[in-house]
Design a protein around this motif. Structure first.
Motif, PDB file in Angstrom:
ATOM      1  N   ASP A 232       0.831  -1.211   0.000  1.00  0.00           N
ATOM      2  CA  ASP A 232       0.000   0.000   0.000  1.00  0.00           C
ATOM      3  C   ASP A 232       0.863   1.258   0.000  1.00  0.00           C
ATOM      4  N   THR A 233       1.881   1.257   0.849  1.00  0.00           N
ATOM      5  CA  THR A 233       2.793   2.402   0.912  1.00  0.00           C
ATOM      6  C   THR A 233       3.530   2.579  -0.403  1.00  0.00           C
ATOM      7  N   MET A 234       4.006   1.475  -0.964  1.00  0.00           N
ATOM      8  CA  MET A 234       4.730   1.539  -2.232  1.00  0.00           C
ATOM      9  C   MET A 234       3.853   2.138  -3.329  1.00  0.00           C
ATOM     10  N   PHE A 235       2.616   1.652  -3.449  1.00  0.00           N
ATOM     11  CA  PHE A 235       1.737   2.163  -4.501  1.00  0.00           C
ATOM     12  C   PHE A 235       1.359   3.621  -4.267  1.00  0.00           C
ATOM     13  N   HIS A 236       1.177   3.985  -3.019  1.00  0.00           N
ATOM     14  CA  HIS A 236       0.872   5.389  -2.730  1.00  0.00           C
ATOM     15  C   HIS A 236       2.024   6.281  -3.198  1.00  0.00           C
ATOM     16  N   GLU A 237       3.250   5.889  -2.889  1.00  0.00           N
ATOM     17  CA  GLU A 237       4.421   6.669  -3.311  1.00  0.00           C
ATOM     18  C   GLU A 237       4.572   6.680  -4.827  1.00  0.00           C
ATOM     19  N   LEU A 238       4.346   5.546  -5.472  1.00  0.00           N
ATOM     20  CA  LEU A 238       4.454   5.491  -6.930  1.00  0.00           C
ATOM     21  C   LEU A 238       3.419   6.397  -7.592  1.00  0.00           C
ATOM     22  N   GLN A 239       2.197   6.387  -7.071  1.00  0.00           N
ATOM     23  CA  GLN A 239       1.134   7.195  -7.664  1.00  0.00           C
ATOM     24  C   GLN A 239       1.380   8.687  -7.482  1.00  0.00           C
ATOM     25  N   GLN A 240       2.060   9.070  -6.406  1.00  0.00           N
ATOM     26  CA  GLN A 240       2.369  10.479  -6.185  1.00  0.00           C
ATOM     27  C   GLN A 240       3.367  10.993  -7.220  1.00  0.00           C
ATOM     28  N   GLY A 241       4.229  10.116  -7.705  1.00  0.00           N
ATOM     29  CA  GLY A 241       5.269  10.528  -8.634  1.00  0.00           C
ATOM     30  C   GLY A 241       4.937  10.312 -10.098  1.00  0.00           C
TER      31      GLY A 241
END
Length: 54
Positions: free
Chosen positions: A4-13
């Motif tokens: 979840d954290t990984m996807f949140h960070e990826l989506q922000q960038g």
């Protein structure tokens, strides 16, 4: 795995959040690749896999 954290960070960038998760639940092929890379990295750190560079 903290996917979840990984996807949140990826989506922000990335300007198109659907690049990683196409329907807000299921990963795209690019998302699956990142999940696999994270799993391999964490499994190697835990000693479950041998490092590719001995």
């Amino acid at each position: 795995m903290p996917y979840d954290t990984m996807f949140h960070e990826l989506q922000q960038g990335h300007p198109n959040a659907r690049y990683w998760i196409w329907d807000a639940v299921h990963p795209t092929p690019a998302g699956h690749l990142r999940m696999a890379e994270m799993w391999i990295s964490k499994a190697t750190e835990a000693g479950w896999l041998l490092s590719p560079n001995p």
